[in-house]
Design a protein around this motif. Structure first.
Motif, PDB file in Angstrom:
ATOM      1  N   LYS A 133       8.917 -13.743   0.414  1.00 21.93           N
ATOM      2  CA  LYS A 133       8.751 -12.845   1.544  1.00 21.93           C
ATOM      3  C   LYS A 133       7.618 -11.848   1.299  1.00 21.93           C
ATOM      4  N   LYS A 167       6.149  -8.013   1.234  1.00 24.07           N
ATOM      5  CA  LYS A 167       6.537  -6.620   1.060  1.00 24.07           C
ATOM      6  C   LYS A 167       5.300  -5.781   1.393  1.00 24.07           C
ATOM      7  N   ARG A 186       2.237  -0.305   6.496  1.00 19.63           N
ATOM      8  CA  ARG A 186       2.120  -1.591   7.178  1.00 19.63           C
ATOM      9  C   ARG A 186       3.493  -2.153   7.537  1.00 19.63           C
ATOM     10  N   ILE A 192       2.759 -22.102   1.473  1.00 21.90           N
ATOM     11  CA  ILE A 192       2.108 -21.013   2.197  1.00 21.90           C
ATOM     12  C   ILE A 192       0.828 -21.528   2.850  1.00 21.90           C
ATOM     13  N   LEU A 231      -2.282 -20.089   5.212  1.00 21.56           N
ATOM     14  CA  LEU A 231      -2.841 -18.852   5.746  1.00 21.56           C
ATOM     15  C   LEU A 231      -3.756 -19.134   6.918  1.00 21.56           C
ATOM     16  N   PRO A 250      -7.062 -13.820   5.860  1.00 21.18           N
ATOM     17  CA  PRO A 250      -6.074 -13.409   4.871  1.00 21.18           C
ATOM     18  C   PRO A 250      -5.935 -14.465   3.798  1.00 21.18           C
ATOM     19  N   GLN A 282      -0.459   1.232  -6.097  1.00 19.90           N
ATOM     20  CA  GLN A 282       0.851   0.655  -5.800  1.00 19.90           C
ATOM     21  C   GLN A 282       0.964  -0.802  -6.224  1.00 19.90           C
ATOM     22  N   VAL A 283      -0.119  -1.383  -6.673  1.00 19.43           N
ATOM     23  CA  VAL A 283      -0.053  -2.763  -7.162  1.00 19.43           C
ATOM     24  C   VAL A 283      -0.277  -2.753  -8.667  1.00 19.43           C
ATOM     25  N   ILE A 335      -1.683 -10.246  -0.497  1.00 20.73           N
ATOM     26  CA  ILE A 335      -2.443 -10.742   0.651  1.00 20.73           C
ATOM     27  C   ILE A 335      -3.467  -9.687   1.018  1.00 20.73           C
ATOM     28  N   ASN A 377      -6.620  -0.174  -0.395  1.00 18.86           N
ATOM     29  CA  ASN A 377      -6.327  -0.082   1.029  1.00 18.86           C
ATOM     30  C   ASN A 377      -6.569  -1.407   1.761  1.00 18.86           C
ATOM     31  N   ASP A 378      -7.308  -2.325   1.139  1.00 18.60           N
ATOM     32  CA  ASP A 378      -7.539  -3.632   1.753  1.00 18.60           C
ATOM     33  C   ASP A 378      -6.421  -4.616   1.432  1.00 18.60           C
ATOM     34  N   ILE A 379      -5.489  -4.210   0.582  1.00 17.94           N
ATOM     35  CA  ILE A 379      -4.358  -5.078   0.269  1.00 17.94           C
ATOM     36  C   ILE A 379      -3.256  -4.817   1.291  1.00 17.94           C
ATOM     37  N   LEU A 380      -2.839  -5.875   1.995  1.00 21.10           N
ATOM     38  CA  LEU A 380      -1.891  -5.716   3.094  1.00 21.10           C
ATOM     39  C   LEU A 380      -0.445  -5.726   2.611  1.00 21.10           C
ATOM     40  N   ALA A 381      -0.136  -6.659   1.710  1.00 20.48           N
ATOM     41  CA  ALA A 381       1.250  -6.812   1.306  1.00 20.48           C
ATOM     42  C   ALA A 381       1.318  -7.545  -0.026  1.00 20.48           C
ATOM     43  N   VAL A 382       2.441  -7.348  -0.720  1.00 17.13           N
ATOM     44  CA  VAL A 382       2.722  -8.088  -1.942  1.00 17.13           C
ATOM     45  C   VAL A 382       3.648  -9.249  -1.568  1.00 17.13           C
ATOM     46  N   VAL A 383       3.354 -10.443  -2.093  1.00 17.38           N
ATOM     47  CA  VAL A 383       4.191 -11.617  -1.840  1.00 17.38           C
ATOM     48  C   VAL A 383       5.210 -11.725  -2.961  1.00 17.38           C
ATOM     49  N   GLU A 384       6.498 -11.794  -2.594  1.00 20.12           N
ATOM     50  CA  GLU A 384       7.548 -11.875  -3.614  1.00 20.12           C
ATOM     51  C   GLU A 384       8.246 -13.228  -3.562  1.00 20.12           C
TER      52      GLU A 384
END
Lengths: 94, 94, 94, 94, 94, 94, 94
Positions: C2, C4, C9, D25, D27, D35, D57-58, D65, D87-94
């Protein structure tokens, strides 16, 4: 029926007659920005606009010079009015 | 089913009928910005928007003049609505 | 597997079926901005974004109206998702 | 030889293999913003960026992504890397 | 004769030789942004830049990756130098 | 007759002779930004510029590198001068 | 009849005669920005402009160099005047 402008907005009405007969004011301007003499009909309350305190500096009845293209035209009860931000008003004519 | 706008957004509905029959309001505007009279249907909570405190100044039932192109159109249960930011509302019509 | 989302966002999924069958919602929009009803699947933690404190106002399960072009599409495990900033969410549909 | 990113920058490497074989996945994206899933190889120290405090945060090893066009590609010791702002990182994939 | 950069500016010199012989670094990039390895020759004092405190994070002798088009080229005593802002430096190569 | 620049502005004069004869400085640059060596003739008082405190870092007599297109040319008493903002000065040549 | 400029605005009048006869001042400039010598006729009160305190630095009677295109032309009682912001005034001529 009348307009009550929000925040730092001002309702004005062009005074075209005076422009050519009474005092000999002739307004010139480039195609991008046409300055004009207008009368102030209504003034917003000011206050915090975009996070900054704005104090209104014009009052109803003032003759002002502004830029035509920064405002929005509206016709109410037969009168052509323009709603501008106070920051678009360049000077008061005395 | 209804819309609950976020932050400083306002849901409005164009009042086209009144525009031509009741009070003689005629709206003009350039191609880029078409002012229109609309009725406020829902008002967001305001609060901190883009890091700045915003107090909502319009309420449900207000007739307002706004700019068509700054909002987003949505059709819900047959009604055509527009979601605008409060800053896109120029004036309240009284 | 999923997503995160970071900071402010939000991960949403378009709810196209409901758009035409259940409640009669029909969405219109200009070519530049296509509003759509979507369901919230994941919400970022908010916090300081671009130097400003952002509090998240939507939660998982909310139906929201947003602008398609401001988000980024991603397909995970067969689902087409969109990552938007909370500021791109216009309203919650109730 | 390795890259040590400044301030809020992050060094990532596209994980193309995983994109088609392991988890299915896929994209998608418009021509303007593609993305992609990438692995974080190095993380800047954060701190004051453009006058605002940024907390990273990463962390190294995260699958993220991001948007391809906001970063800068560089090839080091045969590896194709990309340097992006957090700031260009949208989300972490878990 | 040497350059003493103002505020957050940094004087760098491209290290083209190393790019192809010593460590096998190969730099790729789109037409808009050409990343390159450069050596830092002079560092400005930092301080308040555009109203924000900037602390210099690179020092003379650092090998850095930057964007060619954000700097200004100048030739002094036969050497081709580039003056960039520290914010245009993406990473230090170690 | 002389120029007294306002706020953070600096009056400079190109030192073209020195550019080719004395020290072998050759300036290159793209069509958009032509770096040049100039001598500082007058310096504004600094102070609050656009709401931010600016301390002047150059002084009369300094040789500086700047960008031609960010300044305004003026001819006074036969001398061709340029008025730039201090922020357009990249470095001092020593 | 006279103009009373708002906030940080200044009313100036081009002094074309002096430009060619008295002191030999010749003004050059690109097509985008034509510097000119002008006399200050009226000065706004300054104060908080766009949320920032502005102190007026020019006074009635000053000869100034400014940029023609940033101001708005107006003709009053036969005189061609220009309303500029103080920030558009580059330098005072002494």
């Amino acid at each position: 029926m009348k307009l009550k402008p929000l925040s730092d907005r001002v309702v004005i009405k062009m005074t075209e007659a005076e422009e050519t007969t009474k005092s000999g004011i002739i307004l010139t301007g480039s195609a991008k920005e046409k300055p004009q003499v207008a009368e102030v009909l209504a003034v917003g309350p000011g206050g915090v606009v975009d996070g900054k305190e704005v104090v209104m500096q014009v009052k109803v009845g003032d003759k002002v010079i502004t830029s035509k293209y920064s405002g929005t035209e509206v016709k109410i009860d037969g009168e052509e009015l323009i709603v501008v931000r106070q920051n678009d008003i360049l000077a008061v004519v005395e």
